[in-house]
Design an enzyme around this catalytic site. Structure first.
Site, PDB file in Angstrom:
ATOM      1  N   GLU A   1      42.921  32.583  51.325  1.00  0.00           N
ATOM      2  CA  GLU A   1      42.718  33.452  50.164  1.00  0.00           C
ATOM      3  C   GLU A   1      41.718  32.841  49.210  1.00  0.00           C
ATOM      4  OE1 GLU A   1      46.087  33.672  47.545  1.00  0.00           O
ATOM      5  OE2 GLU A   1      46.565  31.552  47.779  1.00  0.00           O
TER       6      GLU A   1
ATOM      7  N   HIS B   1      45.708  41.631  44.328  1.00  0.00           N
ATOM      8  CA  HIS B   1      45.296  40.477  45.138  1.00  0.00           C
ATOM      9  C   HIS B   1      45.464  40.797  46.621  1.00  0.00           C
ATOM     10  CE1 HIS B   1      44.274  36.387  46.018  1.00  0.00           C
ATOM     11  NE2 HIS B   1      45.444  36.130  46.594  1.00  0.00           N
TER      12      HIS B   1
ATOM     13  N   CYS C   1      38.944  37.698  45.781  1.00  0.00           N
ATOM     14  CA  CYS C   1      39.857  37.928  46.907  1.00  0.00           C
ATOM     15  C   CYS C   1      39.363  39.040  47.828  1.00  0.00           C
ATOM     16  CB  CYS C   1      41.266  38.221  46.390  1.00  0.00           C
ATOM     17  SG  CYS C   1      41.406  39.730  45.385  1.00  0.00           S
TER      18      CYS C   1
END
Length: 441
Positions: free
Chosen positions: A414, A402, A353
């Site tokens: 993402e 994240h 990420c």
């Protein structure tokens, strides 16, 4: 410079030369018009894109529910694993207790057997003494044991000796019988303790078997759910690709319409300029220096946001690789000793990420490869004010875990987790941090 713009520029230059030579009525060739899609074509493509977006939304909701089920199953597997570990420890404790009880029972049995053997030896000696005394006429408690004494003193000594020997033997025999009883009781208690310990061991083994079976069932359910999630992911990826194609078609048709409208506007300006120059030439007999026509204004890009988003979107479908990604593009993942290793991230070329954010913002700012530091790398704005190009973060008391790039309209791009890929997702508000981070604007 595009083909249409080159044509328009050339037309302007030719027109200027013609008018400067004072040759009215001669016009430069007008470039052919670009394609002009109909309203029906544009509306049809928009409807198709809307339908695909609705299908993506539906699959996104289904996948979110499936991911929740998978998370619950993963929690259940972890619980069952801990229960299996507990059963294993309990079984080891029970095994150790049974082994200790067995050793104590064996020691008690040896003491009991030794006491019985000693009693048997003393009884044998006593029997020999009694038999010898009887043969010599000196049986304990019999008058014959005292006959033959030479003097009263000798008689007293013989009586004392017989009482001492016989009484001592009998006393020793009684004490040994009491010791034998005590050791026998100890042996019985030890054997009872051994039975209890063995029963505990059997129960612990059954509990371990049941815990292992429950763990296996939980893992099986998790594997089934993972397969279902993979199928949903594949369906969603397919529809997302169709959505991208549909949106590209809409953008292409709208771009064609815009270019056609720009061409019409440019053509009208050129016609007006030619008419004006022709009128001047007619009234003044030529002369003047006409200005070349001005090209249409191109609106500037909105900062670097679109470039950042374009870089991130260019990696759609790229595998997730823990530790992967830098400013130049995807890189090989690294080992984590856990989930990432199970998915083979160290053999994949891709992004995690925070690595995807490093690549997306490479032309704007150098970012660290840790989402926690990226959270504080720019201006933080409330989620209610988030806009296209902001970074969104998820975490809690244990820190940030994240990050994703907001696209607007409730969508984000993402790199989610091991086993997945770079994709567009609906914004998830569970566990989201209260601020978005803005690096541009």
């Amino acid at each position: 410079m595009g083909h249409d713009q080159r044509g328009l520029t050339l037309a302007g230059i030719c027109l200027g030369l013609v008018l400067s030579l004072g040759v009215p009525g001669l016009a430069a060739a007008v470039p052919p018009p670009p394609p002009n899609p109909s309203d029906a074509e544009i509306n049809s493509s928009k409807a198709d894109a809307t339908a695909k977006a609705g299908e993506v939304g539906k699959l996104t909701n289904q996948l979110a529910q499936a991911e929740q089920r998978l998370a619950a199953l993963q929690d259940d597997v972890e619980l069952k694993m801990e229960q299996a570990n507990k059963a294993l420890v309990d079984m080891q404790y029970a095994q150790d207790e049974a082994d200790q009880a067995d050793r104590e029972a064996q020691a008690a049995r040896k003491e009991s057997d030794a006491a019985a053997a000693e009693i048997e030896r003393v009884r044998t000696d006593l029997d020999k003494f009694v038999a010898s005394s009887y043969q010599q006429g000196s049986t304990i408690g019999s008058i014959s044991a005292y006959i033959g004494a030479d003097s009263p003193k000798d008689l007293l000594a013989r009586a004392s000796l017989l009482n001492s020997v016989g009484g001592g033997q009998l006393k020793a025999l009684d004490e040994m019988r009491r010791a034998q009883t005590e050791k026998g009781n100890k042996d019985s208690a030890a054997r009872k303790a051994l039975e209890v310990a063995q029963a505990k061991q059997d129960a612990a083994q059954r509990a371990k078997h049941n815990a292992d079976a429950a763990k296996a069932n939980a893992e099986h359910a998790q594997n089934i759910q993972e397969n279902q999630n993979s199928a949903l992911e594949a369906d969603k990826q397919s529809v997302e690709q169709k959505l991208f194609e549909a949106q590209s078609k809409v953008t292409g048709l709208q771009g064609q319409r815009q270019r056609y409208q720009d061409w019409l506007a440019q053509k009208q300006r050129e016609d007006e300029e030619r008419a004006r120059q022709a009128a001047l030439a007619a009234n003044k007999g030529g002369g003047g220096s006409p200005q070349p026509p001005r090209g249409g204004n191109v609106p500037p890009a909105s900062g670097n946001v679109e470039a950042v988003i374009a870089r991130a979107m260019s990696q759609l479908g790229r595998p997730y690789a823990w530790g992967g990604g830098n400013a130049s593009g995807p890189t090989r993942g690294i080992r984590d000793g856990g989930v990432a290793d199970r998915f083979g991230d160290y053999n994949k070329i891709g992004f995690d990420c925070s690595g995807l954010m490093i690549f997306a913002f490479a032309g704007v700012r150098s970012l660290p490869h840790y989402s926690g530091y990226q959270y504080t790398s720019g201006r933080q704005v409330p989620l209610s004010q988030m806009r296209r190009g902001d970074m969104l973060f998820w975490g809690g008391g244990g820190g940030i875990h994240h990050v994703a790039l907001y696209l607007g309209g409730g969508q984000m791009v993402e790199a989610p987790q091991s086993g997945s890929y770079v994709k567009v997702s609906a914004v998830r508000y569970g566990g989201i941090m209260p601020y978005a981070t803005r690096l541009i604007g």
